[in-house]
Structure formats: structure tokens, C-alpha cells
Design a protein around this motif. Structure first.
Motif, PDB file in Angstrom:
ATOM      1  N   GLU A 194       0.833  -1.209   0.000  1.00  0.00           N
ATOM      2  CA  GLU A 194       0.000   0.000   0.000  1.00  0.00           C
ATOM      3  C   GLU A 194       0.871   1.264   0.000  1.00  0.00           C
ATOM      4  O   GLU A 194       0.587   2.219  -0.731  1.00  0.00           O
ATOM      5  CB  GLU A 194      -0.941  -0.007   1.203  1.00  0.00           C
ATOM      6  CG  GLU A 194      -1.886   1.160   1.252  1.00  0.00           C
ATOM      7  CD  GLU A 194      -2.868   1.224   0.101  1.00  0.00           C
ATOM      8  OE1 GLU A 194      -3.298   2.347  -0.235  1.00  0.00           O
ATOM      9  OE2 GLU A 194      -3.214   0.188  -0.480  1.00  0.00           O
ATOM     10  N   LEU A 195       1.921   1.266   0.805  1.00  0.00           N
ATOM     11  CA  LEU A 195       2.836   2.412   0.812  1.00  0.00           C
ATOM     12  C   LEU A 195       3.512   2.586  -0.544  1.00  0.00           C
ATOM     13  O   LEU A 195       3.670   3.716  -1.028  1.00  0.00           O
ATOM     14  CB  LEU A 195       3.895   2.242   1.901  1.00  0.00           C
ATOM     15  CG  LEU A 195       3.436   2.480   3.327  1.00  0.00           C
ATOM     16  CD1 LEU A 195       4.534   2.101   4.316  1.00  0.00           C
ATOM     17  CD2 LEU A 195       3.033   3.932   3.534  1.00  0.00           C
ATOM     18  N   GLN A 196       3.912   1.470  -1.159  1.00  0.00           N
ATOM     19  CA  GLN A 196       4.552   1.555  -2.468  1.00  0.00           C
ATOM     20  C   GLN A 196       3.584   2.104  -3.506  1.00  0.00           C
ATOM     21  O   GLN A 196       3.961   2.884  -4.373  1.00  0.00           O
ATOM     22  CB  GLN A 196       5.077   0.177  -2.892  1.00  0.00           C
ATOM     23  CG  GLN A 196       6.061   0.255  -4.034  1.00  0.00           C
ATOM     24  CD  GLN A 196       7.302   1.048  -3.675  1.00  0.00           C
ATOM     25  OE1 GLN A 196       7.889   0.869  -2.620  1.00  0.00           O
ATOM     26  NE2 GLN A 196       7.705   1.948  -4.552  1.00  0.00           N
ATOM     27  N   LYS A 197       2.312   1.727  -3.427  1.00  0.00           N
ATOM     28  CA  LYS A 197       1.285   2.250  -4.340  1.00  0.00           C
ATOM     29  C   LYS A 197       1.148   3.756  -4.165  1.00  0.00           C
ATOM     30  O   LYS A 197       1.046   4.504  -5.144  1.00  0.00           O
ATOM     31  CB  LYS A 197      -0.055   1.565  -4.087  1.00  0.00           C
ATOM     32  CG  LYS A 197      -1.178   2.076  -4.972  1.00  0.00           C
ATOM     33  CD  LYS A 197      -2.514   1.498  -4.532  1.00  0.00           C
ATOM     34  CE  LYS A 197      -3.666   2.132  -5.271  1.00  0.00           C
ATOM     35  NZ  LYS A 197      -3.997   3.475  -4.840  1.00  0.00           N
ATOM     36  N   ILE A 198       1.165   4.205  -2.922  1.00  0.00           N
ATOM     37  CA  ILE A 198       1.068   5.645  -2.661  1.00  0.00           C
ATOM     38  C   ILE A 198       2.245   6.374  -3.289  1.00  0.00           C
ATOM     39  O   ILE A 198       2.080   7.404  -3.957  1.00  0.00           O
ATOM     40  CB  ILE A 198       0.981   5.917  -1.146  1.00  0.00           C
ATOM     41  CG1 ILE A 198      -0.368   5.424  -0.600  1.00  0.00           C
ATOM     42  CG2 ILE A 198       1.188   7.400  -0.835  1.00  0.00           C
ATOM     43  CD1 ILE A 198      -0.456   5.419   0.916  1.00  0.00           C
ATOM     44  N   LEU A 199       3.455   5.817  -3.103  1.00  0.00           N
ATOM     45  CA  LEU A 199       4.646   6.458  -3.656  1.00  0.00           C
ATOM     46  C   LEU A 199       4.674   6.419  -5.183  1.00  0.00           C
ATOM     47  O   LEU A 199       5.061   7.398  -5.826  1.00  0.00           O
ATOM     48  CB  LEU A 199       5.910   5.783  -3.109  1.00  0.00           C
ATOM     49  CG  LEU A 199       6.224   6.030  -1.641  1.00  0.00           C
ATOM     50  CD1 LEU A 199       7.388   5.158  -1.202  1.00  0.00           C
ATOM     51  CD2 LEU A 199       6.546   7.493  -1.408  1.00  0.00           C
ATOM     52  N   ASP A 200       4.273   5.284  -5.751  1.00  0.00           N
ATOM     53  CA  ASP A 200       4.391   5.110  -7.198  1.00  0.00           C
ATOM     54  C   ASP A 200       3.233   5.705  -7.992  1.00  0.00           C
ATOM     55  O   ASP A 200       3.426   6.141  -9.120  1.00  0.00           O
ATOM     56  CB  ASP A 200       4.507   3.618  -7.543  1.00  0.00           C
ATOM     57  CG  ASP A 200       5.791   3.010  -7.036  1.00  0.00           C
ATOM     58  OD1 ASP A 200       6.746   3.769  -6.748  1.00  0.00           O
ATOM     59  OD2 ASP A 200       5.856   1.762  -6.926  1.00  0.00           O
ATOM     60  N   GLU A 201       2.032   5.718  -7.410  1.00  0.00           N
ATOM     61  CA  GLU A 201       0.871   6.142  -8.180  1.00  0.00           C
ATOM     62  C   GLU A 201       0.218   7.415  -7.634  1.00  0.00           C
ATOM     63  O   GLU A 201       0.006   8.374  -8.370  1.00  0.00           O
ATOM     64  CB  GLU A 201      -0.168   5.012  -8.216  1.00  0.00           C
ATOM     65  CG  GLU A 201       0.325   3.756  -8.900  1.00  0.00           C
ATOM     66  CD  GLU A 201      -0.654   2.603  -8.779  1.00  0.00           C
ATOM     67  OE1 GLU A 201      -1.837   2.848  -8.468  1.00  0.00           O
ATOM     68  OE2 GLU A 201      -0.236   1.448  -8.984  1.00  0.00           O
TER      69      GLU A 201
END
Length: 130
Positions: free
Chosen positions: A103-110
Motif C-alpha cells: 500500500e505504501l509503495q502504491k502511494i509512492l508510485d501512483e
């Protein structure tokens, strides 16, 4: 338990007591040794150099691309993060679940790039999504 086993094998109670005492001393010594080593490792992990190395290991693409945004964010949060981790202690932080990392990676990437695009001024040829 041990006294009954010692009686069954005809072992003197002094020997059984000695074994119990040696075991307790050994376990106590191992606990002290491991605690001191854990404290040393925690102090090492909380240095600026090690935190930066951890950042580079977890964000190699951003580091290789010399992304100014990520570098700026890291520079702003590095010292407060170090202070917070030092005050709280690493042992008091719960383990992060894989779903939370995704979820954190999604926030950073998208999500963040999308918000940055929405906040930037319109350029010739760009379209605004609703």
C-alpha cells in the motif's frame, strides 16, 4: 521434575542442584550477552550512515535515477526519523506486514505522482483527467 529424575537415576541432589544452577547461570549469561549485542546493533542501525544505506537498499531505482523529489523527501525526514526511532527504540516498533508495504509503495508510485501532476500548471498538449 529434575529432583524426581535425579532420584530415579540415583544421582545425588547436590549434582542435580549444580546442574540446575549452572543452567540458570548459562541462560542468564546468554540473555545478558544477547541483550548487549542487540543494543550495539540497534545503535549502529540508528546512525545517519546506516539509515542512508538502508534507504539506498530499499529505493535503488530512485537513487540510481538521482530523483530530486525522493532525495529532498529523504533529506527532510532522515533526522526526525532517526530521533523518533532512537527515542522509541527499534524493539517497540511492530513488524510491517507485506500488504502495508504494498500500500505504501502504491502511494509512492501512483498516488503522489498523480497529485503532483494535478498540482502542476497546465502545459501545452497536456490533458486534465477528471
Amino acid at each position: 521434575g529434575l529432583a524426581g529424575l535425579g532420584g530415579y537415576f540415583s544421582v545425588p541432589p547436590q549434582f542435580t542442584g549444580g546442574v540446575v544452577a549452572a543452567t540458570m547461570l548459562g541462560v542468564g549469561g546468554m540473555h545478558w550477552f544477547n541483550s548487549s549485542k542487540l543494543k550495539d546493533v540497534e545503535e549502529q542501525l540508528l546512525t545517519i550512515e546506516e539509515l542512508s544505506a538502508s534507504y539506498q537498499r530499499t529505493h535503488p531505482q530512485e537513487v540510481n535515477e538521482a530523483d530530486e523529489y525522493y532525495a529532498s523527501v529523504w533529506q527532510r525526514i532522515r533526522d526526525p526519523l532517526r530521533l523518533s526511532l532512537w527515542r522509541t527504540g527499534l524493539a517497540d516498533f511492530p513488524a510491517v506486514k507485506k500488504g502495508e508495504l504494498q500500500e505504501l509503495q502504491k502511494i509512492l508510485d501512483e498516488d503522489i505522482p498523480k497529485l503532483r501532476r494535478l498540482g502542476s500548471p497546465s502545459h501545452h498538449g497536456s490533458t486534465k483527467e477528471d
